[in-house]
Write an enzyme that holds these catalytic residues in place. Structure first.
Site, mmCIF file in Angstrom:
data_model
loop_
_atom_site.group_PDB
_atom_site.id
_atom_site.type_symbol
_atom_site.label_atom_id
_atom_site.label_comp_id
_atom_site.label_asym_id
_atom_site.label_seq_id
_atom_site.Cartn_x
_atom_site.Cartn_y
_atom_site.Cartn_z
ATOM 1 N N MET A 1 0.797 -1.286 -0.055
ATOM 2 C CA MET A 1 0.117 0.000 0.017
ATOM 3 C C MET A 1 0.894 1.336 0.071
ATOM 4 O O MET A 1 0.362 2.173 0.461
ATOM 5 C CB MET A 1 -1.034 0.021 1.206
ATOM 6 C CG MET A 1 -1.880 -1.130 1.335
ATOM 7 S SD MET A 1 -3.380 -1.044 1.832
ATOM 8 C CE MET A 1 -2.829 -0.775 3.651
ATOM 9 N N ALA B 1 4.153 4.031 0.971
ATOM 10 C CA ALA B 1 4.739 4.229 2.180
ATOM 11 C C ALA B 1 5.922 3.226 2.582
ATOM 12 O O ALA B 1 6.137 2.805 3.654
ATOM 13 C CB ALA B 1 4.069 4.532 3.171
ATOM 14 N N GLY C 1 11.211 -2.857 5.378
ATOM 15 C CA GLY C 1 10.400 -4.043 5.327
ATOM 16 C C GLY C 1 9.691 -4.563 4.187
ATOM 17 O O GLY C 1 9.840 -5.429 3.557
ATOM 18 N N HIS C 2 9.504 -3.536 3.186
ATOM 19 C CA HIS C 2 8.827 -3.655 1.728
ATOM 20 C C HIS C 2 10.245 -3.973 0.848
ATOM 21 O O HIS C 2 10.113 -4.855 0.099
ATOM 22 C CB HIS C 2 8.201 -2.346 1.535
ATOM 23 C CG HIS C 2 7.079 -2.115 2.144
ATOM 24 N ND1 HIS C 2 6.930 -1.058 2.831
ATOM 25 C CD2 HIS C 2 5.813 -2.738 2.020
ATOM 26 C CE1 HIS C 2 5.672 -0.875 3.352
ATOM 27 N NE2 HIS C 2 5.145 -1.954 2.779
ATOM 28 N N LYS D 1 5.033 -10.347 9.459
ATOM 29 C CA LYS D 1 4.606 -9.068 10.403
ATOM 30 C C LYS D 1 2.913 -9.236 10.685
ATOM 31 O O LYS D 1 2.471 -9.456 11.630
ATOM 32 C CB LYS D 1 5.031 -7.654 10.221
ATOM 33 C CG LYS D 1 4.462 -6.771 11.051
ATOM 34 C CD LYS D 1 4.774 -5.567 10.808
ATOM 35 C CE LYS D 1 3.704 -4.472 11.520
ATOM 36 N NZ LYS D 1 2.920 -4.135 10.659
ATOM 37 N N VAL E 1 10.645 -7.608 9.523
ATOM 38 C CA VAL E 1 12.056 -6.507 9.570
ATOM 39 C C VAL E 1 11.909 -5.708 10.667
ATOM 40 O O VAL E 1 10.724 -4.821 10.822
ATOM 41 C CB VAL E 1 12.312 -5.864 8.434
ATOM 42 C CG1 VAL E 1 13.438 -4.865 8.359
ATOM 43 C CG2 VAL E 1 12.390 -6.798 7.139
HETATM 44 O O1 PAF Z 1 -0.247 -5.626 3.548
HETATM 45 C C1 PAF Z 1 -0.489 -4.936 3.040
HETATM 46 O O2 PAF Z 1 0.150 -4.084 2.561
HETATM 47 C C2 PAF Z 1 -1.883 -5.060 2.216
HETATM 48 O O3 PAF Z 1 -2.629 -5.656 2.940
HETATM 49 C C3 PAF Z 1 -1.990 -5.595 1.076
HETATM 50 C C4 PAF Z 1 -1.704 -7.080 0.762
HETATM 51 C C5 PAF Z 1 -1.036 -4.940 -0.036
HETATM 52 C C6 PAF Z 1 -3.240 -5.755 0.107
HETATM 53 O O4 PAF Z 1 -3.913 -4.280 -0.023
#
Ligand code: PAF
Length: 285
Positions: free
Chosen positions: A29, A31, A35-36, A151, A178
């Site tokens: 989503m 930001a 971790g991403h 997480k 993370v």
């Molecule tokens: O974990 C998230 O950021 C959201 O729940 C996801 C998996 C992108 C679905 O909108």
């Protein structure tokens, strides 16, 4: 790196890449934090150098149960795209909500068991919203695999259940949580904590890890929950939304440690809700 916003552009970019190499999706989503970027790193591992790493950035309105949370969700798109570029992402999909959801839409995915407790009990419709958007993203990106953070362990369990129950041809890859150096689990919501709340929030991880070490024998589970609760509420800034020990597979509350379990919590700092959990291995009697 290519950035696409419409379904047609996404289809064209996937067609241009051909069908041979694996497509691995990291749904987000936005930001984006470290971790991403770890999701992206795992996605690249899965895809291999010739495969395609796709990141979706979409603040999915139908998974928010509180308007304030949706409105205040950070959306730093330029920074996110710069991070994706630096991390070696091949394709970023940034759809508009109106393109994802028709005004008269009438079909959604409903998960009826694993979403009953924990976050699901406090956030009505949240996991149906997650499942619906994740299924759509799987279909739109035609991904072979997708990476999800541990997480959000309830989300991960539910997505795995959806893949199993609907025979979706997507391999789910789990990415370990993370943490900041002080132990706070990385989350896009952390930036909304004020300095006092941010300084206090690592107590969540400390409380869970200390409690998880308590012997789980007779009354051990109660002692574990009491210890974690006491360590969190010792702060006047923290308010527990839930704190539970659940079975690691069924996510049902347990009062013994005959099987692997998870000590899970959601804690409010002001209106910022943070979640974290700790695995507690079985301690057969
Ligand atoms: O974990 C998230 O950021 C959201 O729940 C996801 C998996 C992108 C679905 O909108």
């Amino acid at each position: 790196m290519k950035v696409v916003t419409t379904h047609a552009e996404l289809r064209a970019a996937l067609d241009a890449a051909g069908r041979g190499a694996p497509v691995v999706l990291a749904p987000t989503m936005g930001a984006l934090h470290h971790g991403h970027l770890e999701l992206v790193r795992l996605a690249r591992n899965e895809a291999g150098p010739r495969g395609m790493v796709v990141v979706s950035i979409f603040v999915n309105p139908i998974q928010f149960d509180r308007a304030v949370d949706l409105e205040s969700y950070p959306r730093p798109l330029d920074e996110d795209l710069a991070r994706c570029r630096a991390a070696g992402v091949d394709l970023v999909f940034v759809p508009e909500a109106a393109a994802m959801y028709a005004a008269d839409r009438s079909v959604r995915v409903h998960e009826s068991l694993l979403s009953r407790g924990l976050c699901g009990a406090r956030r009505p419709g949240h996991f149906d919203g997650v499942c619906t958007v994740v299924l759509k993203l799987f279909m739109l990106t035609r991904c072979d695999a997708a990476v999800f953070g541990e997480k959000d362990f309830q989300q991960l369990a539910i997505v795995r259940r959806m893949v199993r129950d609907l025979d979706l041809p997507v391999r789910i890859v789990a990415c370990p949580t993370v943490r900041e150096t002080d132990g706070l689990a990385m989350s896009s919501r952390n930036v909304r904590l004020n300095p006092d709340q941010r300084a206090d929030a690592p107590r969540i991880h400390r409380a869970l890890s200390d409690a998880a070490r308590i012997d789980g024998g007779i009354d051990g589970v109660r002692a574990m929950l009491d210890a974690a609760r006491a360590a969190i509420v010792a702060s006047p800034l923290a308010r527990i939304d839930y704190l539970e020990l659940v079975d690691a597979e069924t996510l049902q509350p347990v009062d013994t440690l005959e099987r692997d379990a998870v000590l899970a919590t959601a804690v409010f700092y002001g209106d910022v809700r943070l979640i974290d959990h700790m695995r507690v291995p079985a301690q057969p009697s």
